[in-house]
Design a protein around this motif. Sequence first.
Motif, short mmCIF file in Angstrom:
data_model
loop_
_atom_site.label_atom_id
_atom_site.label_comp_id
_atom_site.label_asym_id
_atom_site.label_seq_id
_atom_site.Cartn_x
_atom_site.Cartn_y
_atom_site.Cartn_z
N THR A 77 50.12 19.33 -12.02
CA THR A 77 51.18 18.54 -12.66
C THR A 77 52.56 19.09 -12.34
N GLN A 78 52.65 20.43 -12.14
CA GLN A 78 53.94 21.02 -11.80
C GLN A 78 54.39 20.61 -10.40
N THR A 79 53.47 20.30 -9.53
CA THR A 79 53.82 20.01 -8.15
C THR A 79 53.85 18.52 -7.85
N THR A 80 53.39 17.68 -8.76
CA THR A 80 53.28 16.25 -8.43
C THR A 80 54.14 15.36 -9.31
N ARG A 81 54.92 15.92 -10.20
CA ARG A 81 55.73 15.09 -11.10
C ARG A 81 57.21 15.38 -10.90
N PRO A 82 57.87 14.63 -10.02
CA PRO A 82 59.30 14.85 -9.80
C PRO A 82 60.13 14.68 -11.07
N SER A 83 59.68 13.81 -11.97
CA SER A 83 60.44 13.60 -13.21
C SER A 83 60.51 14.89 -14.03
N GLN A 84 59.43 15.66 -14.04
CA GLN A 84 59.43 16.93 -14.76
C GLN A 84 60.40 17.91 -14.12
N LEU A 85 60.41 17.96 -12.79
CA LEU A 85 61.31 18.87 -12.08
C LEU A 85 62.76 18.51 -12.35
N LEU A 86 63.07 17.21 -12.32
CA LEU A 86 64.44 16.78 -12.57
C LEU A 86 64.87 17.11 -14.00
N ARG A 87 63.96 16.95 -14.94
CA ARG A 87 64.27 17.28 -16.33
C ARG A 87 64.53 18.78 -16.48
N MET A 88 63.73 19.61 -15.79
CA MET A 88 63.91 21.05 -15.85
C MET A 88 65.27 21.45 -15.28
N VAL A 89 65.65 20.83 -14.18
CA VAL A 89 66.94 21.10 -13.56
C VAL A 89 68.08 20.73 -14.52
N TYR A 90 67.94 19.57 -15.16
CA TYR A 90 68.97 19.13 -16.11
C TYR A 90 69.06 20.07 -17.31
N LEU A 91 67.93 20.46 -17.86
CA LEU A 91 67.93 21.35 -19.02
C LEU A 91 68.53 22.71 -18.67
N THR A 92 68.27 23.18 -17.46
CA THR A 92 68.85 24.46 -17.03
C THR A 92 70.36 24.35 -16.96
N LEU A 93 70.88 23.25 -16.44
CA LEU A 93 72.33 23.05 -16.42
C LEU A 93 72.89 23.07 -17.84
N CYS A 94 72.24 22.39 -18.77
CA CYS A 94 72.71 22.37 -20.16
C CYS A 94 72.76 23.78 -20.74
N ILE A 95 71.75 24.60 -20.43
CA ILE A 95 71.72 25.98 -20.92
C ILE A 95 72.88 26.77 -20.31
N TYR A 96 73.10 26.61 -19.01
CA TYR A 96 74.18 27.34 -18.34
C TYR A 96 75.54 26.98 -18.92
N LEU A 97 75.73 25.72 -19.21
CA LEU A 97 77.03 25.29 -19.73
C LEU A 97 77.33 25.88 -21.11
N LYS A 98 76.29 26.31 -21.81
CA LYS A 98 76.48 26.91 -23.14
C LYS A 98 76.66 28.42 -23.08
N ALA A 99 76.47 29.03 -21.89
CA ALA A 99 76.62 30.48 -21.77
C ALA A 99 78.05 30.89 -22.11
N LYS A 100 78.18 31.99 -22.84
CA LYS A 100 79.49 32.42 -23.33
C LYS A 100 80.16 33.37 -22.33
N ASN A 101 81.51 33.37 -22.37
CA ASN A 101 82.33 34.33 -21.62
C ASN A 101 82.18 34.19 -20.09
N ILE A 102 81.80 32.99 -19.62
CA ILE A 102 81.71 32.73 -18.19
C ILE A 102 82.51 31.46 -17.91
N PRO A 103 83.46 31.51 -16.96
CA PRO A 103 84.26 30.31 -16.65
C PRO A 103 83.38 29.14 -16.22
N ILE A 104 83.84 27.94 -16.48
CA ILE A 104 83.05 26.74 -16.22
C ILE A 104 82.70 26.61 -14.74
N TYR A 105 83.63 26.96 -13.85
CA TYR A 105 83.35 26.81 -12.42
C TYR A 105 82.24 27.76 -11.99
#
Length: 267
Positions: free
Chosen positions: A217-245
């Motif tokens: 399922t990890q290798t055959t579901r692109p929707s899961q991979l895209l969701r993981m990528v999106y969630l990781t971005l959301c986590i990164y954007l909440k990291a403190k003391n790091i400029p947005i760029y």
Amino acid sequence: MRFNNVELLTATDSMPLVSIITPVYNSTQFLLETYASVLAQTFEDWEWILVDDCSPDGSLEFMQAYLTDDRVRIYSNTENHGAGYTRNAAIRQANGRFIAFLDADDVWEADKLECQLQVMQQADAAISHTAYSFIDEQGNPRSGKVSVTDELSLRTYMKTTEIGCSTAMIDREKIPNVRFVSSRTREDTLLWISLLGKGYVSVGINKPLLRYRISSTQTTRPSQLLRMVYLTLCIYLKAKNIPIYEKYYYWGRYLINAVYKRLRPAE
């Protein structure tokens, strides 16, 4: 016990030195292989705490029937909550100074605990992690591997996300209140960003001491991979003391590394 002329710590008051933390959900297919890898550890002063998250496949009954070593302790949730909540439930039952995480379908090399404890003792480290390779559902080697950094800071972690949860170990004398966010995805990424963001450093052992299982399922579901990528971005954007760029830069590096580590040939 000695390892490379270093005497390893031993438990006191009959309590185990290492508590192994495992959330379980629909894992009957893999549990015996994981169990065998724990029993094979050259360092034997451990307890293994498994918490079943209301598996419909009979994982709880399977564990009770077949995981019979006296060092194994089995619990179950009354409702399904996800891996973060379930790891926290296991941590609450832990007696060891060190906690090591192991997913129910992953496989440790026999010297994993011994090697990691030795390095943590030598470095006086609060956190450590190791390199790892990949296997498929049948336990056969897959392409890809993850190498690790000697000393991992927050910024380096955000580039590489190199801590495989089943490779990680934490010294609770240095970090007493280890707790995952009670979410169903990326709870481990949130933990490492939180701890490294507080100034802790994870010592990396660049030796593959884990075989990380990739399911179909990890290798055959692109929707899961895209969701993981999106969630990781959301986590990164909440990291403190790091400029947005920088957050977007690290996220881009994470994407590149995520592809590379699965295509990189194993040695």
